[in-house]
Design a protein around this motif. Structure first.
Motif, mmCIF file in Angstrom:
data_model
loop_
_atom_site.group_PDB
_atom_site.id
_atom_site.type_symbol
_atom_site.label_atom_id
_atom_site.label_comp_id
_atom_site.label_asym_id
_atom_site.label_seq_id
_atom_site.Cartn_x
_atom_site.Cartn_y
_atom_site.Cartn_z
ATOM 1 N N GLU A 1 0.830 -1.208 0.000
ATOM 2 C CA GLU A 1 0.000 0.000 0.000
ATOM 3 C C GLU A 1 0.866 1.260 0.000
ATOM 4 O O GLU A 1 0.582 2.227 -0.719
ATOM 5 N N HIS A 2 1.929 1.258 0.785
ATOM 6 C CA HIS A 2 2.825 2.414 0.831
ATOM 7 C C HIS A 2 3.495 2.642 -0.523
ATOM 8 O O HIS A 2 3.641 3.786 -0.974
ATOM 9 N N ALA A 3 3.903 1.549 -1.185
ATOM 10 C CA ALA A 3 4.550 1.671 -2.491
ATOM 11 C C ALA A 3 3.569 2.194 -3.540
ATOM 12 O O ALA A 3 3.930 3.026 -4.388
ATOM 13 N N GLU A 4 2.341 1.709 -3.481
ATOM 14 C CA GLU A 4 1.328 2.187 -4.424
ATOM 15 C C GLU A 4 1.065 3.684 -4.230
ATOM 16 O O GLU A 4 0.975 4.445 -5.206
ATOM 17 N N ALA A 5 0.972 4.112 -2.974
ATOM 18 C CA ALA A 5 0.718 5.527 -2.693
ATOM 19 C C ALA A 5 1.904 6.387 -3.116
ATOM 20 O O ALA A 5 1.730 7.479 -3.682
ATOM 21 N N ILE B 1 2.593 -1.220 -9.594
ATOM 22 C CA ILE B 1 2.972 -2.102 -8.501
ATOM 23 C C ILE B 1 2.244 -3.433 -8.670
ATOM 24 O O ILE B 1 1.009 -3.476 -8.668
ATOM 25 N N GLU B 2 3.012 -4.506 -8.840
ATOM 26 C CA GLU B 2 2.428 -5.837 -9.021
ATOM 27 C C GLU B 2 2.394 -6.584 -7.689
ATOM 28 O O GLU B 2 3.444 -6.835 -7.092
ATOM 29 N N PRO B 3 1.219 -6.960 -7.206
ATOM 30 C CA PRO B 3 1.152 -7.784 -5.990
ATOM 31 C C PRO B 3 1.799 -9.152 -6.230
ATOM 32 O O PRO B 3 1.591 -9.762 -7.278
ATOM 33 N N PHE C 1 6.083 -7.626 -3.516
ATOM 34 C CA PHE C 1 5.525 -6.918 -4.673
ATOM 35 C C PHE C 1 6.654 -6.567 -5.637
ATOM 36 O O PHE C 1 7.837 -6.631 -5.300
ATOM 37 N N GLY C 2 6.260 -6.207 -6.862
ATOM 38 C CA GLY C 2 7.217 -5.779 -7.865
ATOM 39 C C GLY C 2 6.877 -4.384 -8.357
ATOM 40 O O GLY C 2 5.704 -4.003 -8.417
ATOM 41 N N VAL C 3 7.900 -3.619 -8.701
ATOM 42 C CA VAL C 3 7.727 -2.273 -9.247
ATOM 43 C C VAL C 3 8.048 -2.341 -10.738
ATOM 44 O O VAL C 3 9.207 -2.470 -11.133
ATOM 45 N N HIS C 4 7.008 -2.270 -11.567
ATOM 46 C CA HIS C 4 7.175 -2.331 -13.020
ATOM 47 C C HIS C 4 7.363 -0.921 -13.584
ATOM 48 O O HIS C 4 6.588 -0.010 -13.272
ATOM 49 N N THR C 5 8.367 -0.774 -14.444
ATOM 50 C CA THR C 5 8.651 0.539 -15.037
ATOM 51 C C THR C 5 8.835 0.466 -16.551
ATOM 52 O O THR C 5 9.347 1.401 -17.163
ATOM 53 N N TYR D 1 10.619 -7.006 -4.450
ATOM 54 C CA TYR D 1 10.944 -7.011 -3.032
ATOM 55 C C TYR D 1 10.156 -8.140 -2.371
ATOM 56 O O TYR D 1 8.967 -8.308 -2.640
ATOM 57 N N SER D 2 10.811 -8.902 -1.496
ATOM 58 C CA SER D 2 10.158 -10.067 -0.914
ATOM 59 C C SER D 2 10.687 -10.364 0.482
ATOM 60 O O SER D 2 11.879 -10.204 0.751
ATOM 61 N N PHE D 3 9.779 -10.841 1.349
ATOM 62 C CA PHE D 3 10.238 -11.279 2.663
ATOM 63 C C PHE D 3 10.763 -12.708 2.639
ATOM 64 O O PHE D 3 11.345 -13.173 3.618
#
Length: 268
Positions: free
Chosen positions: A113-117, A127-129, A134-138, A175-177
């Motif tokens: 949610e923070h990344a999407e905002a 932002i891909e769940p 999640f992944g940040v697509h550019t 990014y992943s835990f």
């Protein structure tokens, strides 16, 4: 020098483990629109019909998304390793259920949610769940916007989850835990299938973990032109499909020669 395809084709039990995006399917601006090229699909089908041969997809995609883009049905003989080797689907068993800490899952949702905002006003950024992050697509963003998005989310993760794993790919940062890599996926599938040799093929930086983990009886294939640990390099997806088709033909011939008079058992 021994031809690498002929050598791997002659092994007793072969696992063919394949990345999906960029290896079997062209990269797409819409990640969920990815599908195997017709030639790649035909080659995979031929391998499934080859004796003592198991086919698996090893992808960074979540299991849910991987099954959609691979058009993978419940009766498919193809094994799956999703989320870089943290999720599995096994024929006859289905999805292997994982028990993750609710704290990790809650942090995943919060950071997503923070990344999407934080990236909501950046054109072409998505932002891909994912199951474990999640992944940040550019891919659809210009270079300056992509750099701004990546820097913003890097700072977010550094502040809120510095223990998470960061992976780079084609116009995406993930990014992943969970910290498994595709080397984990290949090792797990090797054990599950009792493979005597593995062919692994991929095109991206995230595939190098698996390529570097292969042994002397295995074969690594890279699709593309960047530096790689693979011993065989092909330029593009059509060439990859051609290599797999050739492997299927040589595999069938080699196994029939190894067991004269015995009929091949199809589909792994």
């Amino acid at each position: 020098m021994t031809d690498p395809i002929a050598r791997i084709a002659a092994t007793e039990r072969l696992l063919v483990a394949l990345d999906f995006d960029g290896t079997l399917s062209p990269l797409s601006d819409d990640p969920m629109a990815s599908r195997m090229s017709p030639a790649a699909r035909d080659a995979v089908g031929a391998l499934l019909d080859a004796p003592d041969t198991v086919v698996a997809l090893v992808s960074g995609r979540s299991m849910h998304d991987l099954r959609l883009i691979a058009e993978h049905e419940d009766d498919s003989p193809i094994l799956l390793a999703g989320s870089h080797g943290a999720e599995y689907w096994i024929p006859g068993e289905g999805r292997l259920e994982l028990a993750d800490d609710p704290v990790d899952l809650a942090l995943r949702d919060t950071l997503r949610e923070h990344a999407e905002a934080a990236t909501a006003t950046l054109d072409g950024v998505w932002i891909e769940p994912k199951t474990f992050g999640f992944g940040v697509h550019t891919r659809r963003a210009d270079a300056a916007t992509a750099a701004a998005a990546n820097a913003t989310v890097d700072a977010l993760i550094e502040a809120e989850a510095p223990h998470w794993r960061r992976r780079t790919g084609h116009s995406i940062i993930e990014y992943s835990f969970r910290h498994e890599g595709k080397d984990t996926g290949v090792a797990t599938l090797r054990r599950r299938t009792d493979a005597t040799s593995v062919l692994f093929a991929g095109d991206d930086v995230t595939d190098e973990d698996a390529l570097e983990s292969l042994g002397p009886d295995d074969l690594g294939v890279h699709v593309g032109h960047r530096p790689t640990a693979a011993s065989v390099v092909v330029p593009d997806i059509p060439a990859m499909a051609a290599l797999l088709s050739r492997l299927a033909a040589e595999r069938s011939a080699a196994r029939r020669a190894a067991v004269p008079g015995e009929r091949a058992t199809p589909r792994g």
